[in-house]
Write a protein that holds these residues in place. Structure first.
Motif, PDB file in Angstrom:
ATOM      1  N   THR A  79       0.839  -1.203   0.000  1.00  0.00           N
ATOM      2  CA  THR A  79       0.000   0.000   0.000  1.00  0.00           C
ATOM      3  C   THR A  79       0.869   1.245   0.000  1.00  0.00           C
ATOM      4  O   THR A  79       1.954   1.274   0.573  1.00  0.00           O
ATOM      5  CB  THR A  79      -0.921   0.068   1.244  1.00  0.00           C
ATOM      6  OG1 THR A  79      -0.128   0.208   2.422  1.00  0.00           O
ATOM      7  CG2 THR A  79      -1.792  -1.169   1.362  1.00  0.00           C
ATOM      8  N   ASN A  81       0.573   4.953   1.501  1.00  0.00           N
ATOM      9  CA  ASN A  81      -0.217   5.563   2.577  1.00  0.00           C
ATOM     10  C   ASN A  81      -0.313   7.071   2.390  1.00  0.00           C
ATOM     11  O   ASN A  81       0.651   7.708   1.979  1.00  0.00           O
ATOM     12  CB  ASN A  81       0.441   5.301   3.939  1.00  0.00           C
ATOM     13  CG  ASN A  81       0.467   3.821   4.293  1.00  0.00           C
ATOM     14  OD1 ASN A  81       0.154   2.964   3.488  1.00  0.00           O
ATOM     15  ND2 ASN A  81       0.834   3.543   5.539  1.00  0.00           N
ATOM     16  N   VAL A  96       2.597   9.669   2.684  1.00  0.00           N
ATOM     17  CA  VAL A  96       3.377   9.503   3.918  1.00  0.00           C
ATOM     18  C   VAL A  96       4.124   8.176   3.949  1.00  0.00           C
ATOM     19  O   VAL A  96       4.484   7.690   5.015  1.00  0.00           O
ATOM     20  CB  VAL A  96       2.489   9.633   5.185  1.00  0.00           C
ATOM     21  CG1 VAL A  96       2.004  11.062   5.352  1.00  0.00           C
ATOM     22  CG2 VAL A  96       1.317   8.654   5.154  1.00  0.00           C
ATOM     23  N   VAL A  99       4.261   0.564   2.326  1.00  0.00           N
ATOM     24  CA  VAL A  99       4.634  -0.710   2.934  1.00  0.00           C
ATOM     25  C   VAL A  99       4.353  -1.788   1.899  1.00  0.00           C
ATOM     26  O   VAL A  99       3.254  -1.823   1.333  1.00  0.00           O
ATOM     27  CB  VAL A  99       3.776  -1.005   4.191  1.00  0.00           C
ATOM     28  CG1 VAL A  99       4.195  -2.326   4.821  1.00  0.00           C
ATOM     29  CG2 VAL A  99       3.878   0.114   5.193  1.00  0.00           C
ATOM     30  N   GLU A 222      -4.947   4.135   2.979  1.00  0.00           N
ATOM     31  CA  GLU A 222      -3.992   3.388   2.158  1.00  0.00           C
ATOM     32  C   GLU A 222      -4.589   3.159   0.778  1.00  0.00           C
ATOM     33  O   GLU A 222      -5.792   2.983   0.658  1.00  0.00           O
ATOM     34  CB  GLU A 222      -3.749   2.009   2.765  1.00  0.00           C
ATOM     35  CG  GLU A 222      -3.149   2.046   4.136  1.00  0.00           C
ATOM     36  CD  GLU A 222      -3.269   0.699   4.827  1.00  0.00           C
ATOM     37  OE1 GLU A 222      -3.787  -0.249   4.210  1.00  0.00           O
ATOM     38  OE2 GLU A 222      -2.849   0.622   5.982  1.00  0.00           O
TER      39      GLU A 222
END
Ligand SMILES: *[C@@H]1O[C@H](CO)[C@@H](O)[C@H](O)[C@H]1NC(C)=O
Ligand SMILES: *[C@@H]1O[C@H](CO)[C@@H](O)[C@H](O)[C@H]1NC(C)=O
Length: 234
Positions: A79, A81, A96, A99, A222
């Motif tokens: 994802t 974010n 931001v 992951v 996300e």
């Protein structure tokens, strides 16, 4: 009858406007459609990576520095974010970090580049939780990608080393594709643990783009994405 590819793209572009998105294809989808039969069993334990040709960005990203050669190629699935200051159209989502799990695609890149380029769009369609729990045949997880700081992209490739890196160049994903985060070049940052990787490219991205504004969005959210990551070492 429309081809599965066209159906998939139509589905993805329909879903892309309603983000965040979540896909629910069973893991068998990957084994049935993704991993080419001829590289399934047995997957060679090493491949001639010199045959692997990096997808070309338009406009081009800065070239690989001289003296480096391709070391590892992974598919990232995870994802991107974002945060929103409020839920109104007056605010714009702020990236931001990301992951992702990284899956070893070196042999696919060496033996079947066309197949490799199809993987990000296809794997975007597979549920992330299922990927976490059950790795498809011959699609071995080589590590994880996350952000150690706001701007430090970390790649923990386990057997293939650990790299902190920073973005040095970015070009938009091709417009003909489904909405996707930009293609990037990253350079290693010698903080913390230092492996042998010096440069990294994020290419053939799929998904990950936020809505144009924060209207109706939560404070943090996300967006599912996938991409090819190309790692270069001396
Ligand atoms: C995993 O990556 C390494 C290094 O790039 C490569 O030698 C190996 O063949 C890869 N395995 C697969 C299954 O792609
Ligand atoms: C991004 O999302 C992941 C998955 O939910 C979460 O674990 C992580 O903390 C988030 N990272 C940031 C920087 O918000």
């Amino acid at each position: 009858m429309r081809s599965p590819t066209i159906l998939l793209l139509a589905t993805l572009s329909a879903l892309a406007s309603a983000s965040p998105i979540s896909f629910t294809k069973p893991i068998s989808f990957l084994n049935d459609h993704l991993i080419p039969k001829h590289v399934r069993t047995p997957m060679p334990s090493s491949c001639d990576l010199s045959a692997a040709v990096q997808p070309a960005a338009t406009p081009p990203l800065p070239a690989v520095s001289s003296g480096l050669s391709v070391y590892h190629i992974a598919i990232g699935r995870g994802t991107q974010n974002y945060t929103c200051a409020d839920s109104t159209s007056a605010s714009i989502p702020v990236a931001v970090g990301a992951v992702a799990n990284l899956y070893n695609a070196s042999c696919i890149a060496a033996s079947n580049p066309q197949q490799l380029s199809a993987i990000p769009d296809m794997i975007l369609n597979v549920d992330l939780d299922e990927l976490d729990g059950e790795i498809p045949d011959n699609f071995i997880q080589s590590g994880v990608h996350y952000f150690s700081t706001k701007t430090t992209a970390t790649f923990d490739l386990r057997n293939y080393g650990f790299t902190n890196s920073n973005k040095i160049a970015s070009v938009p994903a091709p417009a003909s594709k489904i909405p996707a985060v930009p293609w990037l070049k990253l350079e290693f940052n010698p903080i913390g643990e230092v492996g042998s990787v010096r440069e990294i490219y994020r290419l053939n991205t799929a998904g990950g783009t936020p809505p144009a504004t924060c209207a109706g969005m939560a404070g943090a959210f996300e967006v599912q994405y996938s991409a090819e990551y190309w790692f270069y070492a001396a």
